[in-house]
Design an enzyme around this catalytic site. Sequence first.
Site, PDB file in Angstrom:
ATOM      1  N   SER A 226      65.719  82.069  92.481  1.00  0.00           N
ATOM      2  CA  SER A 226      64.933  82.028  93.715  1.00  0.00           C
ATOM      3  C   SER A 226      65.055  80.628  94.301  1.00  0.00           C
ATOM      4  CB  SER A 226      63.464  82.329  93.414  1.00  0.00           C
ATOM      5  OG  SER A 226      62.661  82.113  94.568  1.00  0.00           O
TER       6      SER A 226
ATOM      7  N   TYR B 275      55.893  80.834  88.423  1.00  0.00           N
ATOM      8  CA  TYR B 275      57.100  81.483  88.957  1.00  0.00           C
ATOM      9  C   TYR B 275      58.178  80.440  89.268  1.00  0.00           C
ATOM     10  CZ  TYR B 275      59.986  84.253  92.191  1.00  0.00           C
ATOM     11  OH  TYR B 275      61.038  84.894  92.829  1.00  0.00           O
TER      12      TYR B 275
ATOM     13  N   ALA C 256      58.579  77.536  87.921  1.00  0.00           N
ATOM     14  CA  ALA C 256      59.113  77.026  86.657  1.00  0.00           C
ATOM     15  C   ALA C 256      60.106  77.999  86.043  1.00  0.00           C
ATOM     16  CB  ALA C 256      57.969  76.749  85.684  1.00  0.00           C
TER      17      ALA C 256
ATOM     18  N   ILE D 115      62.073  87.741 100.951  1.00  0.00           N
ATOM     19  CA  ILE D 115      62.698  89.055 101.066  1.00  0.00           C
ATOM     20  C   ILE D 115      61.605  90.124 101.104  1.00  0.00           C
ATOM     21  CG2 ILE D 115      64.304  90.714 100.019  1.00  0.00           C
ATOM     22  CD1 ILE D 115      65.699  88.141 100.815  1.00  0.00           C
TER      23      ILE D 115
END
Length: 247
Positions: free
Chosen positions: A140, A154, A156, A187
């Site tokens: 991401s 998230y 990390a 997204i």
Amino acid sequence: MKVKDRVAIITGSGQGIGKAIAFALAREGAKVAVTDISGKEVDTAKEIKALGKEALPLKLDVTNYLEAQNVAKKVYESFGRIDILVNNAGIYPFKSFEDMEEKDWDRVIQINLKGTFNCTKAVLPYMKEQRYGRIINISSIAGTFVGFSNLSHYCASKAGIMGFTRGVALEVAKYGICVNAVAPGPIETPGTQVMSEEAVEVIKRAMPIGRWGKPEEVASVVVFLASEDSSLITGQIVVVDGGYTLQ
């Protein structure tokens, strides 16, 4: 038919980006193992089969290494090889760091990062034996390039996936295995439906292209990385974010 007769395992492919990836690979000729923990893998596989493509639904908890091994074994027994692994399974529960408990942190790391480790570990023996493989990890822009509040766990986990991608890529290159990552920006997925309309609009305005991305736009990049078109690419991260990180 960029991946004709290749065999692919896609984790977390019951919905969202994973489902789009499964469909994209199937349309390009791959035999796909649709895996998920939710039970939705069965419906996704049925939809793919309705298109005249081969799909094998398998339940998988990516945090369980033995389950990952069993899935790899079943796919190999069904199709005779494993060519492509897409580590897509992941969660992003919103919670401030101040309110975050150890169990919240552990759950995200277990699914997003350890799940990537488990599934990669499970398929590598098959790819090494055939001296060919394509592993694509869904990272991401969060953590890897930018930060997002209320998502420190998230961020990390996704930054960890990028480091994992680079390290493993160096170790397995001699076996003809390429390991890369895709870093999506915002997204439209079922997981984003928990966001307020205001938050959705704020992110939309921050996108230079003026809209959120679609799962299919991530899937097309995965197909490229899974094909022979990317044979000289390994240890890299491809950003798919509509220019979000350019600002």
